[in-house]
Design a protein around this motif. Structure first.
Motif, PDB file in Angstrom:
ATOM      1  N   UNK A 540      -2.712  -2.910 -33.648  1.00 51.62           N
ATOM      2  CA  UNK A 540      -1.485  -3.638 -32.243  1.00 51.62           C
ATOM      3  C   UNK A 540      -2.741  -4.408 -31.773  1.00 51.62           C
ATOM      4  N   UNK A 541      -2.013  -5.241 -30.414  1.00 48.95           N
ATOM      5  CA  UNK A 541      -2.720  -6.004 -29.480  1.00 48.95           C
ATOM      6  C   UNK A 541      -2.227  -5.104 -28.251  1.00 48.95           C
ATOM      7  N   UNK A 542      -1.917  -3.651 -27.998  1.00 42.88           N
ATOM      8  CA  UNK A 542      -1.713  -3.277 -27.281  1.00 42.88           C
ATOM      9  C   UNK A 542      -3.176  -2.541 -26.381  1.00 42.88           C
ATOM     10  N   UNK A 543      -3.419  -2.616 -24.984  1.00 42.07           N
ATOM     11  CA  UNK A 543      -4.340  -2.079 -24.807  1.00 42.07           C
ATOM     12  C   UNK A 543      -5.213  -0.749 -25.712  1.00 42.07           C
ATOM     13  N   UNK A 544      -6.343  -0.130 -25.823  1.00 45.95           N
ATOM     14  CA  UNK A 544      -6.553   0.988 -26.618  1.00 45.95           C
ATOM     15  C   UNK A 544      -6.071   2.030 -25.981  1.00 45.95           C
ATOM     16  N   UNK A 545      -5.993   3.457 -26.059  1.00 43.91           N
ATOM     17  CA  UNK A 545      -6.145   3.897 -25.706  1.00 43.91           C
ATOM     18  C   UNK A 545      -4.309   4.282 -24.557  1.00 43.91           C
ATOM     19  N   UNK A 547      -5.134   2.820 -21.358  1.00 40.02           N
ATOM     20  CA  UNK A 547      -5.337   1.653 -20.743  1.00 40.02           C
ATOM     21  C   UNK A 547      -3.957   0.821 -20.085  1.00 40.02           C
ATOM     22  N   UNK A 548      -2.986   1.231 -20.771  1.00 39.91           N
ATOM     23  CA  UNK A 548      -1.759   0.857 -20.468  1.00 39.91           C
ATOM     24  C   UNK A 548      -1.087   0.673 -19.285  1.00 39.91           C
ATOM     25  N   UNK A 549      -0.697   2.660 -19.403  1.00 42.05           N
ATOM     26  CA  UNK A 549      -0.300   3.778 -18.107  1.00 42.05           C
ATOM     27  C   UNK A 549      -1.386   3.509 -17.306  1.00 42.05           C
ATOM     28  N   UNK A 550      -2.647   3.362 -17.105  1.00 44.78           N
ATOM     29  CA  UNK A 550      -3.496   2.967 -16.131  1.00 44.78           C
ATOM     30  C   UNK A 550      -2.654   1.665 -15.428  1.00 44.78           C
ATOM     31  N   UNK A 551      -2.737   1.059 -16.627  1.00 41.91           N
ATOM     32  CA  UNK A 551      -2.371  -0.266 -15.414  1.00 41.91           C
ATOM     33  C   UNK A 551      -1.398  -0.814 -14.987  1.00 41.91           C
ATOM     34  N   UNK A 552      -0.096   0.607 -15.619  1.00 43.99           N
ATOM     35  CA  UNK A 552       1.293   0.453 -14.912  1.00 43.99           C
ATOM     36  C   UNK A 552       1.411   1.220 -13.636  1.00 43.99           C
ATOM     37  N   UNK A 553       0.365   2.761 -13.820  1.00 46.30           N
ATOM     38  CA  UNK A 553       0.845   2.734 -12.826  1.00 46.30           C
ATOM     39  C   UNK A 553      -0.008   2.339 -11.592  1.00 46.30           C
ATOM     40  N   UNK A 554      -1.235   1.434 -11.508  1.00 44.24           N
ATOM     41  CA  UNK A 554      -1.562   1.227 -10.269  1.00 44.24           C
ATOM     42  C   UNK A 554      -0.513   0.128 -10.254  1.00 44.24           C
ATOM     43  N   UNK A 555       0.264  -0.915 -10.931  1.00 46.59           N
ATOM     44  CA  UNK A 555       0.808  -2.061 -10.877  1.00 46.59           C
ATOM     45  C   UNK A 555       1.962  -1.385  -9.749  1.00 46.59           C
ATOM     46  N   UNK A 556       2.088  -0.632  -9.949  1.00 48.15           N
ATOM     47  CA  UNK A 556       3.499   0.242  -8.769  1.00 48.15           C
ATOM     48  C   UNK A 556       3.824   0.477  -7.523  1.00 48.15           C
ATOM     49  N   UNK A 557       2.015   0.778  -7.423  1.00 44.34           N
ATOM     50  CA  UNK A 557       1.546   0.680  -6.296  1.00 44.34           C
ATOM     51  C   UNK A 557       2.148  -0.586  -5.325  1.00 44.34           C
ATOM     52  N   UNK A 558       2.717  -1.434  -5.900  1.00 41.04           N
ATOM     53  CA  UNK A 558       2.777  -2.691  -5.081  1.00 41.04           C
ATOM     54  C   UNK A 558       1.282  -3.083  -4.350  1.00 41.04           C
ATOM     55  N   UNK A 559       0.524  -2.754  -4.547  1.00 36.15           N
ATOM     56  CA  UNK A 559      -0.973  -3.906  -4.176  1.00 36.15           C
ATOM     57  C   UNK A 559      -1.129  -4.281  -4.766  1.00 36.15           C
ATOM     58  N   UNK A 572      -2.631  -7.699 -24.837  1.00 35.69           N
ATOM     59  CA  UNK A 572      -0.948  -8.135 -24.261  1.00 35.69           C
ATOM     60  C   UNK A 572      -0.913  -6.827 -23.019  1.00 35.69           C
ATOM     61  N   UNK A 573      -0.363  -7.592 -22.199  1.00 27.91           N
ATOM     62  CA  UNK A 573      -0.252  -6.484 -20.811  1.00 27.91           C
ATOM     63  C   UNK A 573       0.952  -5.589 -20.859  1.00 27.91           C
ATOM     64  N   UNK A 574       1.610  -5.359 -21.816  1.00 27.82           N
ATOM     65  CA  UNK A 574       2.637  -5.102 -22.087  1.00 27.82           C
ATOM     66  C   UNK A 574       3.681  -5.457 -21.333  1.00 27.82           C
ATOM     67  N   UNK A 616      -1.279 -14.173 -29.094  1.00 22.31           N
ATOM     68  CA  UNK A 616       0.096 -13.682 -29.922  1.00 22.31           C
ATOM     69  C   UNK A 616       0.891 -13.348 -28.486  1.00 22.31           C
ATOM     70  N   UNK A 617       2.526 -13.112 -28.372  1.00 23.02           N
ATOM     71  CA  UNK A 617       2.978 -12.169 -26.757  1.00 23.02           C
ATOM     72  C   UNK A 617       2.998 -11.279 -27.870  1.00 23.02           C
ATOM     73  N   UNK A 618       3.117 -10.867 -28.880  1.00 26.41           N
ATOM     74  CA  UNK A 618       2.529  -9.422 -29.568  1.00 26.41           C
ATOM     75  C   UNK A 618       2.690  -9.706 -30.681  1.00 26.41           C
ATOM     76  N   UNK A 619       2.306  -8.288 -31.196  1.00 24.23           N
ATOM     77  CA  UNK A 619       2.072  -7.866 -32.901  1.00 24.23           C
ATOM     78  C   UNK A 619       2.892  -8.899 -33.289  1.00 24.23           C
ATOM     79  N   UNK A 620       4.509  -9.071 -33.029  1.00 24.34           N
ATOM     80  CA  UNK A 620       4.609  -9.873 -33.910  1.00 24.34           C
ATOM     81  C   UNK A 620       4.601 -10.663 -34.334  1.00 24.34           C
ATOM     82  N   UNK A 621       3.617 -11.446 -33.324  1.00 28.99           N
ATOM     83  CA  UNK A 621       3.669 -13.176 -33.849  1.00 28.99           C
ATOM     84  C   UNK A 621       2.410 -12.977 -34.839  1.00 28.99           C
ATOM     85  N   UNK A 622       1.313 -12.411 -34.786  1.00 31.71           N
ATOM     86  CA  UNK A 622       0.656 -12.170 -35.618  1.00 31.71           C
ATOM     87  C   UNK A 622       0.626 -12.824 -37.320  1.00 31.71           C
ATOM     88  N   UNK A 623       0.121 -13.192 -37.546  1.00 33.37           N
ATOM     89  CA  UNK A 623      -0.999 -14.333 -36.678  1.00 33.37           C
ATOM     90  C   UNK A 623      -0.730 -15.530 -36.553  1.00 33.37           C
TER      91      UNK A 623
END
Length: 796
Positions: A540-545, A547-559, A572-574, A616-623
């Motif tokens: 996958x090209x999703x952030x391991x573990x 981390x995507x949930x963490x990033x989404x939660x921080x972005x949701x603060x609006x800061x 990718x950043x989802x 790549x845009x996502x793992x589907x674009x690989x290679x």
């Protein structure tokens, strides 16, 4: 009374002619392999024993040393040892071989040195992928000079670097070791690395690896088969090796573990002898990758036993088995069975002895323990400069650079923000020793947290981890699962953390701040001790573990959120790429990665990194890679195809304008001509910056299917606000070659489109040129590099 081979006044061929007939078969075979030893100052050298090598009997080691030894494997780099103690132990082994064996033939010592000498206390440079992002050949040559200086100081004679694999599928764990996805860029940077590491005297052998096509493995899995036609193999994967052999006189080559079209690289006479030696004129040593010869009977099922595997590899062109003597020790049996001749062994040993004599080992066998030079201030500063120039700004809504003088409250969040291991590669010493539970310190690494707190003031920076990538780093995954039944039923648990309990604290941290810097990425580690690195391939090209949930939660603060990716591959950043204030790719920055990042984020250093591979845009674009074929996108064009951040992309804190394209001629002789392209780059923004102009060529009509575009020239120019530069690229027509229907490199007449731009997708200027004359087949020597001349003009 000295013997003729001991006389330094005689020529090297004459000395070899005298020494070789004096050797027994056992003494010749001893020169054709290494031993992987834990060396001791008292001479009680022990074999390294682990699951990878299978170990060697101590009694057998002592007996084997009596016949001499070709190489010793990683005398300081395979276990934690004080460098001076390690040098004394290496000298003790050398003293035994010089003074207590019948012929006194010294041993070669090799070490890993891709991202710095891999030994305790050595300077840890950024990843090779970061080298690629600098687009700065001169800087990489300087880095290699410094790495070579440290290696020589500990008695190293051969460095197992650079990696010239051309990236194709970023799921591959060893992506972090590559210089990028373009064969020309890889070849230019690799050539400079070889020149820097070896020096003018070639008194330290660089080792080109992994020869060839290793990065195009089935499913991007380590050791997996490679499905390549001869043309693509030649034009993409062999090109960087050919450039480094012919232009930098590389001293060694290492074949890869895989098979290409069912032919194992370690048993390929075509690759190792017909191409490398006969066609290219390579005159150095071919060394097996670790246990690569053993795999001929263990995995590839090409040989029935060790003796046959040895005969097969050495018959194909290998000179020395690494890391030990698993198969070479059975060469006497191979001779008895008629699998290999003594004459073939003599030819190999002649090369090995000649190289040892050329390196001066018979006259200068010992390293000076008082001259060990690691972590010199200039070398550390150079590591920081490489890390600075590698940082790529992918997105920026204007929030960068951050001004420490504004008094902003900063939230520093993420699992890689304060973890020194997150800035290191799989071939950095502390990471590499996880396999041995070595517990090596990474204290010299300056993390982003330490550097940002220094830049902004600790009182204005609040830190929250947010989550883990891996909570406990340990070895235990099956490197070689065995037969088909075992490998298909194998159930492996991922070591990646799924804990989310630290996310709420990180969210509160962000809410209390004016801006949040979120550091995400991966952890390098061999064989699944990490999320990237040799044997740590991804699905996958999703952030391991989490981390995507963490990033989404921080972005949701609006800061405003600045995302910093420290990693060995792109992720990718989802879908958050367009929602964050800035997105920065900092790779694995080495021991100075933190300060280098802070330098760029604060604007004390202008961002100049450019991607050396597409995201790549996502793992589907690989290679996905920019120099694909026209039909790679599918018909109709696949929705997932392409890259948001393509090869060559990277933002500055200013703006550059490209204008005034002019060609020296619109028709150029295909056989011996040169395409001259001139244009102006102007800084039209408010501050100084670094432009990286790039020239791509598209072949509009050819006898075989060609890529949509190919990089043929590039440069770097620093311009103040309002300044401009006149850039001239000169491209020899030889560089427009490709492998034709007959299997030879040819240059065809016809029309070419020239594209000048800021990236492979950001083309600003176009022109065309016609090659005239007949189809031209290249000989052994051909013009492999373009030239650039940049003349800076003052602001009006």
């Amino acid at each position: 009374m000295s013997l003729p081979y001991q006389d330094p006044g005689r020529s090297i061929p004459a000395r070899v002619d005298d020494l070789l007939p004096r050797m027994t078969l056992a003494e010749k075979i001893a020169q054709m392999h290494a031993l992987w030893l834990i060396l001791s100052e008292d001479g009680d050298h022990r074999p390294r024993q682990d699951d990878f090598t299978g170990g060697t009997d101590p009694a057998a080691v002592k007996k084997a040393l009596g016949h001499g030894l070709g190489q010793v494997s990683r005398a300081l780099g395979s276990h934690g040892v004080d460098p001076r103690t390690g040098v004394r132990a290496l000298n003790r082994l050398q003293k035994f071989l010089r003074e207590e064996t019948r012929l006194g033939i010294p041993v070669l010592s090799h070490e890993e040195c891709l991202v710095g000498l891999m030994a305790r206390g050595a300077t840890m440079f950024p990843s090779a992928l970061a080298y690629g992002a600098t687009w700065n050949p001169e800087l990489i040559e300087r880095a290699a000079v410094a790495i070579g200086r440290e290696a020589r100081s500990v008695g190293c004679h051969q460095g197992l670097a650079p990696v010239l694999d051309v990236s194709r599928d970023v799921r591959w764990g060893r992506t972090e070791e590559t210089l990028g996805e373009d064969p020309y860029l890889v070849g230019v940077l690799g050539t400079r690395f070889v020149r820097g590491l070896q020096g003018e005297k070639r008194d330290l052998l660089a080792t080109l690896k992994h020869y060839a096509g290793h990065s195009w493995s089935e499913g991007a899995r380590n050791h997996a088969p490679v499905h390549l036609g001869r043309r693509e193999l030649n034009d993409v994967f062999l090109l960087p090796f050919e450039m480094a052999v012919k232009q930098a006189h590389a001293g060694s080559v290492m074949p890869a573990y895989h098979d290409v079209d069912n032919e194992s690289c370690h048993a390929s006479r075509h690759l190792l002898t017909e191409v490398l030696r006969d066609a290219w004129g390579f005159d150095g040593l071919i060394v097996a990758d670790y246990i690569g010869i053993s795999l001929l009977y263990q995995h590839h099922n090409l040989a029935r036993d060790r003796a046959e595997a040895a005969a097969m590899a050495f018959g194909a062109g290998v000179d020395i088995e690494l890391p030990a003597d698993d198969c070479a020790s059975h060469l006497d049996e191979a001779v008895r069975r008629g699998l290999v001749s003594v004459e073939a062994i003599d030819a190999i040993v002649r090369r090995i002895l000649g190289e040892k004599l050329r390196l001066g080992l018979f006259e200068r066998p010992y390293a000076d323990e008082g001259a060990v030079e690691l972590q010199a201030p200039a070398t550390v500063a150079l590591a920081r400069e490489v890390a600075r120039q590698a940082v790529v700004v992918l997105e920026n809504d204007g929030i960068l650079p951050l001004d420490p003088g504004r008094g902003q409250r900063m939230a520093l969040i993420g699992p890689t923000a304060d973890d020194p291991m997150a800035l290191l590669c799989g071939y950095s010493f502390p990471v590499h020793l996880i396999l041995n539970d070595g517990g090596e310190s990474a204290a010299q690494v300056v993390t982003p947290r330490a550097a940002i707190e220094t830049a902004f003031g600790a009182g204005r920076v609040r830190y929250a981890r947010g989550c883990f990538v891996i909570e406990e780093r340990k070895y235990g995954s099956p490197v070689f699962p065995g037969d088909v039944e075992k490998s298909t039923s194998l159930d492996q648990a991922s070591p990646v953390s799924r804990r989310t309990d630290l996310i709420p604290e990180a969210v509160e941290c962000a809410r209390a701040a004016d801006v949040a810097v979120v550091c995400v990425g991966d952890l390098a580690g061999l064989f699944q001790t990490g999320t990237v690195g040799e044997g740590s391939d991804a699905d996958s090209l999703d952030l391991p573990g989490v981390q995507q949930q963490l990033l989404e939660a921080v972005v949701a603060t609006g800061k405003p959120v600045v995302v910093v990716l420290t990693s060995g591959r792109p992720y990718n950043l989802g879908g958050l790429e367009g929602k964050v204030a800035a997105f920065v790719m900092a790779f694995a920055g080495g021991q100075q990665g933190g300060p280098a990042l802070a330098d760029v984020l604060t604007g004390s250093v202008e961002p100049s990194g450019r991607l050396s591979l597409s995201v790549p845009r996502n793992v589907g674009a690989v290679p996905y890679y920019y120099n694909h074929k026209m039909k790679s996108a599918g018909t109709p064009i696949a929705r997932h195809f392409g890259s948001r951040y393509p090869f060559g992309h990277g933002l500055s804190y200013t703006r550059f304008e490209f204008a005034d394209l002019a060609l020296d001629a619109t028709e150029v002789d295909a056989r011996a001509g040169e395409i001259g392209v001139r244009f102006t780059v102007r800084n039209v923004g408010p501050r100084a910056g670094v432009a990286v102009p790039q020239l791509y060529v598209r072949d509009l009509l050819a006898s075989v299917v060609r890529p949509v575009k190919e990089l043929k020239a590039f440069g770097r120019v620093e311009l103040g606000a309002g300044e401009s530069a006149r850039v001239t690229f000169s491209v020899p027509t030889d560089m427009l070659c490709f492998t034709g229907r007959e299997g030879r490199r040819i240059v065809e007449p016809g029309e070419l489109e020239l594209q000048v731009g800021a990236s492979s997708a950001d083309i600003r200027l176009r022109g065309s040129v016609r090659l005239t004359g007949e189809v031209h087949a290249l000989g052994r020597e051909w013009r492999m590099e373009s030239r650039s001349v940049i003349q800076v003009q003052p602001a009006e």
